[in-house]
Design a protein around this motif. Structure first.
Motif, PDB file in Angstrom:
ATOM      1  N   ALA A 295     -13.615  -0.054   7.433  1.00  0.00           N
ATOM      2  CA  ALA A 295     -13.015  -1.093   6.711  1.00  0.00           C
ATOM      3  C   ALA A 295     -13.718  -2.170   7.080  1.00  0.00           C
ATOM      4  O   ALA A 295     -13.642  -2.679   8.371  1.00  0.00           O
ATOM      5  CB  ALA A 295     -11.526  -0.919   6.703  1.00  0.00           C
ATOM      6  N   TYR A 296     -13.828  -3.339   6.271  1.00  0.00           N
ATOM      7  CA  TYR A 296     -14.438  -4.628   6.822  1.00  0.00           C
ATOM      8  C   TYR A 296     -13.980  -5.812   5.999  1.00  0.00           C
ATOM      9  O   TYR A 296     -13.587  -5.669   4.887  1.00  0.00           O
ATOM     10  CB  TYR A 296     -15.969  -4.505   6.597  1.00  0.00           C
ATOM     11  N   GLY A 342      -5.776   0.626   2.456  1.00  0.00           N
ATOM     12  CA  GLY A 342      -7.010   1.302   2.196  1.00  0.00           C
ATOM     13  C   GLY A 342      -6.864   2.732   2.634  1.00  0.00           C
ATOM     14  O   GLY A 342      -5.615   3.302   2.567  1.00  0.00           O
ATOM     15  N   GLU A 343      -7.742   3.395   3.362  1.00  0.00           N
ATOM     16  CA  GLU A 343      -7.470   4.759   3.826  1.00  0.00           C
ATOM     17  C   GLU A 343      -8.369   4.806   5.177  1.00  0.00           C
ATOM     18  O   GLU A 343      -9.280   4.045   5.400  1.00  0.00           O
ATOM     19  CB  GLU A 343      -8.345   5.711   2.779  1.00  0.00           C
ATOM     20  N   GLN A 356      -6.035   9.112   5.099  1.00  0.00           N
ATOM     21  CA  GLN A 356      -4.662   8.880   4.670  1.00  0.00           C
ATOM     22  C   GLN A 356      -4.554   7.230   4.438  1.00  0.00           C
ATOM     23  O   GLN A 356      -5.365   6.464   5.029  1.00  0.00           O
ATOM     24  CB  GLN A 356      -3.585   9.119   5.761  1.00  0.00           C
ATOM     25  N   ALA A 357      -3.468   6.923   3.680  1.00  0.00           N
ATOM     26  CA  ALA A 357      -3.214   5.471   3.406  1.00  0.00           C
ATOM     27  C   ALA A 357      -3.081   4.703   4.496  1.00  0.00           C
ATOM     28  O   ALA A 357      -2.215   5.306   5.511  1.00  0.00           O
ATOM     29  CB  ALA A 357      -2.056   5.519   2.586  1.00  0.00           C
ATOM     30  N   SER A 377      -4.236  10.719   1.049  1.00  0.00           N
ATOM     31  CA  SER A 377      -3.524   9.821   0.650  1.00  0.00           C
ATOM     32  C   SER A 377      -4.407   8.575   0.643  1.00  0.00           C
ATOM     33  O   SER A 377      -5.026   8.361   1.670  1.00  0.00           O
ATOM     34  CB  SER A 377      -2.323   9.340   1.000  1.00  0.00           C
ATOM     35  N   LYS A 378      -4.241   7.456  -0.246  1.00  0.00           N
ATOM     36  CA  LYS A 378      -4.847   6.136  -0.241  1.00  0.00           C
ATOM     37  C   LYS A 378      -4.127   5.149  -0.476  1.00  0.00           C
ATOM     38  O   LYS A 378      -3.317   5.273  -1.464  1.00  0.00           O
ATOM     39  CB  LYS A 378      -6.260   6.079  -0.826  1.00  0.00           C
ATOM     40  N   ALA A 379      -4.118   3.742  -0.048  1.00  0.00           N
ATOM     41  CA  ALA A 379      -3.511   2.620  -0.427  1.00  0.00           C
ATOM     42  C   ALA A 379      -4.471   1.959  -0.950  1.00  0.00           C
ATOM     43  O   ALA A 379      -5.635   1.471  -0.970  1.00  0.00           O
ATOM     44  CB  ALA A 379      -3.203   1.764   0.660  1.00  0.00           C
TER      45      ALA A 379
END
Length: 574
Positions: A295-296, A342-343, A356-357, A377-379
């Motif tokens: 993630a960035y 995110g995830e 996962q979220a 899961s993911k946000a």
């Protein structure tokens, strides 16, 4: 610190909404945002507070053929032979003669596109974007609408000298738009004609790259942290009004990447190295397997300049697998304060890997769902109040269902709160949340075993814990069906995807008689502040009816007043 409404405002909103807990949402005026005539479908993506919307344009009619890239006398003679035995019934000429004159009908265009689809890996023929002829040339493009019409955006693509149109050899996506009308997204590389050993090759510069586009039209590429090998890989998924852009990007190399690069370099006397590398990275899955991806977050100033780059990390320690791409994390949304969600891959106590979220903030990657409670899961969104929105897979008996949840990040609560939706075994997928804590997405209203259950667009109000099928709250009857709501702004205007049964169209965009097809349309749902005496949706007279519900009530007008105060607070803050 996450900015929130002041205590008195929150108390007033809470008391007000609880008092009218049984009140249904407003009626909505439906506005169709026209799809450009060159495209078949328009899939909605995001909307800002000014009503500007972005979309994904799919299936290009009259796909421009670059005849300079076809050698009908030699390399592509099999295509020429096929065209030579077909006759254009309108004039009696062979399709080959017509094509050489630059004239195409539905048959000749279909034959050429089918042929090009079969020779995509040659590196010498015109590319057809990311989606093949099997979807009628579904090249993926970005669309922008400030009113009831959509215009196509070109991010990295350029005008071809041969066709006097865009090359359409790469795919370009818009993922989010903020209240400054800045757009972020990502795109594959255009192709440049390069000569090697007396052969003309179409060579890309990179595999996939994120970008930010200012309202002025200036485009800034968002380069990955690891960009030494084939430019790296980056995706942009969201942008805040404060200039934070999030997504995911390559942050390190792997032994697989280095091996692939060495192999392509050793063979670059025969095939250009970048072309060789591009064939290994055509899909996102391949990219994730070759690059270490995290993630960035980027920070962009008013001139479109990148002033900050941050690796948001991952929820597990992947330092022991520094030369592998075994695990990754992704960010999908960011709020004003730079809190991203995110995830991320995690490893359970029994060594099971799942995604996962996750919340990414101040150097920490914090998961919201325990892997022992859900396989994945993911946000997907976070608002400026710190309310996180996500989706989770629930195991139900021997099956599973996709469910949606929200979580107040500032509350330090232990568990997330799942939405009370239509049916226990039916799927619900949340897409967006606004600063009034209203959620939109798509859902199934039934859970019929072994049947295809159509989805509906829904609105969920956290204050009342109520969910609504938006199809039931349109101010006018229409032949459209709302299948998904994808975004909602702070005025309560909803951007949604609707389907409509219409004529089937051929490759030229001409209606085919006595056949029907389902079109994908982008629509806005605007809360109706007054009673509708008449509806103007460009529909037939028989399609216009009176409103289904009662007139707008005093409570609804008070909601608009609260919205006004809330937005004023936001404006003063910014």
């Amino acid at each position: 610190m996450i900015k929130k409404l002041n205590t008195y405002s929150l108390a007033f909103v809470s008391c007000f909404t609880n008092f009218f807990v049984h009140a249904a949402p407003a009626q909505y005026e439906l506005e169709i945002i026209e799809t450009p005539t060159d495209f078949k479908h328009s899939y909605p993506v995001d909307i800002n507070n000014s009503g500007s919307a972005i979309s994904a344009l799919v299936t290009r009619f009259n796909y421009p053929i670059d005849m300079s890239l076809l050698d009908l006398d030699d390399v592509d003679k099999s295509l020429a032979d096929t065209l030579a035995i077909r006759i254009d019934t309108s004039n009696g000429n062979t399709l080959l003669n017509e094509v050489k004159r630059g004239r195409f009908n539905n048959v000749s265009l279909s034959l050429i596109l089918t042929y090009l689809d079969q020779v995509q890996s040659s590196g010498r023929h015109q590319k057809l974007g990311a989606i093949s002829i099997r979807d009628a040339v579904g090249v993926y493009r970005a669309g922008l609408s400030h009113s009831s019409e959509t215009r196509e955006l070109a991010i990295f693509d350029t005008i071809s000298d041969a066709t006097d149109e865009y090359t359409y050899m790469n795919s370009e996506a818009a993922r989010a738009i903020n209240n400054n009308a800045w757009i972020v997204g990502d795109a594959s590389s255009p192709y440049t004609l390069t000569e090697l050993n007396d052969i003309n090759w179409l060579v890309p510069e990179f595999s996939h790259r994120a970008y930010v586009r200012l309202n002025s039209g200036k485009v800034t590429p968002l380069i990955a942290e690891e960009s030494e090998y084939f430019g790296g890989v980056s995706y942009a998924t969201d942008i805040s009004d404060s200039g934070y852009v999030v997504g995911y990007a390559s942050v390190g190399t792997t032994t697989s990447l280095l091996s692939a690069q060495a192999s392509c370099e050793a063979n670059d006397d025969n095939v250009p190295e970048n072309l060789c590398m591009s064939t290994l990275m055509e899909t996102e899955g391949n990219q994730l397997a070759l690059y270490k991806t995290h993630a960035y977050r980027w920070k962009v100033n008013g001139n479109g300049e990148v002033v900050e780059q941050t690796d948001l990390g991952i929820a597990i320690d992947d330092s022991a697998t520094a030369a592998q791409a075994q695990y990754y994390s992704k960010a999908y949304a960011v709020n004003y304060d730079g809190v991203a969600v995110g995830e991320s891959h995690v490893i359970s106590v029994n060594n099971r890997v799942s995604s996962q979220a996750t919340v990414f903030y101040q150097g920490a990657a914090t998961t919201l769902i325990d892997s022992s409670d859900s396989p994945s899961s993911k946000a997907v969104d976070i608002n400026d109040n710190g309310i996180v929105l996500g989706n989770v897979v629930n195991v139900i008996g021997f099956g599973s269902a996709n469910k949606s949840f929200y979580y107040d990040y500032s509350s330090n609560a232990i568990n997330v709160t799942q939405l009370d939706d239509f049916a226990q075994n039916a799927d619900t997928t949340a897409r967006a949340i606004n600063n009034l804590n209203q959620i939109v997405g798509k859902a199934e209203k039934d859970s019929l075993s072994g049947s295809s259950v159509p989805s509906i667009a829904f609105l969920y109000d956290i204050a009342t814990e109520s969910i609504y099928d938006l199809n039931d709250y349109l101010a006018c009857d229409t032949d459209l069906h709302l299948v998904e709501a994808v975004s909602i702004n702070d005025d309560g205007v909803i951007l949604a995807r609707a389907t409509k049964l219409d004529n089937q169209y051929n490759l030229l965009g001409e209606a085919v008689q006595d056949t029907q097809d389902t079109l994908q349309l982008m629509v806005k749902l605007k809360p109706a502040a007054v009673d509708f005496q008449q509806c103007d949706l460009n529909l037939a007279e028989d399609d216009l009816i009176t409103r289904k519900g009662a007139s707008i009530s005093v409570p609804f007008m008070l909601v608009f007043f609260i919205t006004f105060l809330f937005k004023t607070s936001l404006i003063n803050r910014k």
